[in-house]
Design a protein around this motif. Structure first.
Motif, mmCIF file in Angstrom:
data_model
loop_
_atom_site.group_PDB
_atom_site.id
_atom_site.type_symbol
_atom_site.label_atom_id
_atom_site.label_comp_id
_atom_site.label_asym_id
_atom_site.label_seq_id
_atom_site.Cartn_x
_atom_site.Cartn_y
_atom_site.Cartn_z
ATOM 1 N N ASP A 14 0.824 -1.201 0.000
ATOM 2 C CA ASP A 14 0.000 0.000 0.000
ATOM 3 C C ASP A 14 0.867 1.264 0.000
ATOM 4 N N ASN A 15 1.949 1.245 0.763
ATOM 5 C CA ASN A 15 2.839 2.401 0.824
ATOM 6 C C ASN A 15 3.503 2.654 -0.523
ATOM 7 N N ALA A 18 0.928 4.188 -2.799
ATOM 8 C CA ALA A 18 0.652 5.583 -2.439
ATOM 9 C C ALA A 18 1.753 6.504 -2.954
ATOM 10 N N ALA A 22 1.374 9.382 -5.832
ATOM 11 C CA ALA A 22 1.741 10.761 -5.491
ATOM 12 C C ALA A 22 2.776 11.330 -6.460
ATOM 13 N N ASP A 139 4.197 7.109 8.422
ATOM 14 C CA ASP A 139 3.100 7.964 7.963
ATOM 15 C C ASP A 139 3.292 8.194 6.471
ATOM 16 N N ILE A 140 2.735 7.299 5.679
ATOM 17 C CA ILE A 140 2.970 7.336 4.241
ATOM 18 C C ILE A 140 2.355 8.562 3.586
ATOM 19 N N LYS A 141 1.238 9.063 4.115
ATOM 20 C CA LYS A 141 0.629 10.259 3.534
ATOM 21 C C LYS A 141 1.548 11.458 3.691
ATOM 22 N N ALA A 142 2.163 11.592 4.858
ATOM 23 C CA ALA A 142 3.094 12.696 5.080
ATOM 24 C C ALA A 142 4.318 12.543 4.177
ATOM 25 N N ALA A 144 4.440 10.976 1.256
ATOM 26 C CA ALA A 144 4.015 11.259 -0.117
ATOM 27 C C ALA A 144 3.887 12.766 -0.348
ATOM 28 N N LEU A 145 3.309 13.478 0.603
ATOM 29 C CA LEU A 145 3.192 14.937 0.467
ATOM 30 C C LEU A 145 4.565 15.599 0.454
ATOM 31 N N ARG A 148 6.162 14.929 -2.943
ATOM 32 C CA ARG A 148 5.546 15.773 -3.981
ATOM 33 C C ARG A 148 6.069 17.202 -3.889
#
Length: 158
Positions: A14-15, A18, A22, A139-142, A144-145, A148
């Motif tokens: 999943d990571n 993601a 991204a 924290d994969i969302k952090a 990825a952000l 980016r």
């Protein structure tokens, strides 16, 4: 830990997905690795070649191969990642015959090993690849952000 392995494996997959989603807008400057037998990536998954084989990797990391002509180098990217406290490494394989032990071995005993063809692909990995981990507990969302943002600013030359 073995009872947690399936969850760790899925988290790594999943990571990776993601991060790939991204960074899709930056594909003109960076090549992304694919599993064996994958022909291409899509947000819905991989498209497989005609071999009939499919790989289901549990990604250890996310490789970014800086393309020739990109407005930044691997070193620029690695420094920017370091500046933002995003752990990264050179791809640990690369061209092993350029490692000090092999250089010394070739110097001491030129017949000890041979390379029947130039190792351009290995040199490319050694010189142009950056590896970012896909730790299953991060924290994969952090991440990825952050990636980016780095790509957007490094692309502009900021």
């Amino acid at each position: 830990q073995l009872t947690r392995l399936p969850a760790f494996t899925q988290a790594r997959k999943d990571n990776w997905q993601a991060l790939r989603e991204a960074l899709a807008p930056f594909a003109q400057h960076v090549e992304f690795s694919l599993p064996t037998h994958a022909a291409r990536w899509a947000t819905s998954g991989f498209a497989w070649d005609s071999s009939g084989c499919e790989a289901i990797p549990s990604w250890f990391g996310f490789m970014l191969l800086v393309k020739p002509g990109a407005p930044f180098s691997r070193t620029d990217l690695a420094r920017r990642l370091d500046d933002h406290k995003i752990g990264n490494r050179m791809l640990f394989g690369g061209n092993l015959v350029r490692q000090p032990a092999f250089v010394q071995l070739r110097h001491d005993n030129p017949q000890a090993f041979r390379t029947p063809v130039p190792l351009h692909g290995a040199d490319q990995l050694m010189n142009e690849a950056v590896f970012v981990g896909v730790y299953p507990g991060g924290d994969i969302k952090a991440l990825a952000l952050g990636l980016r943002h780095i790509f957007a600013t490094i692309h502009r030359g900021d």
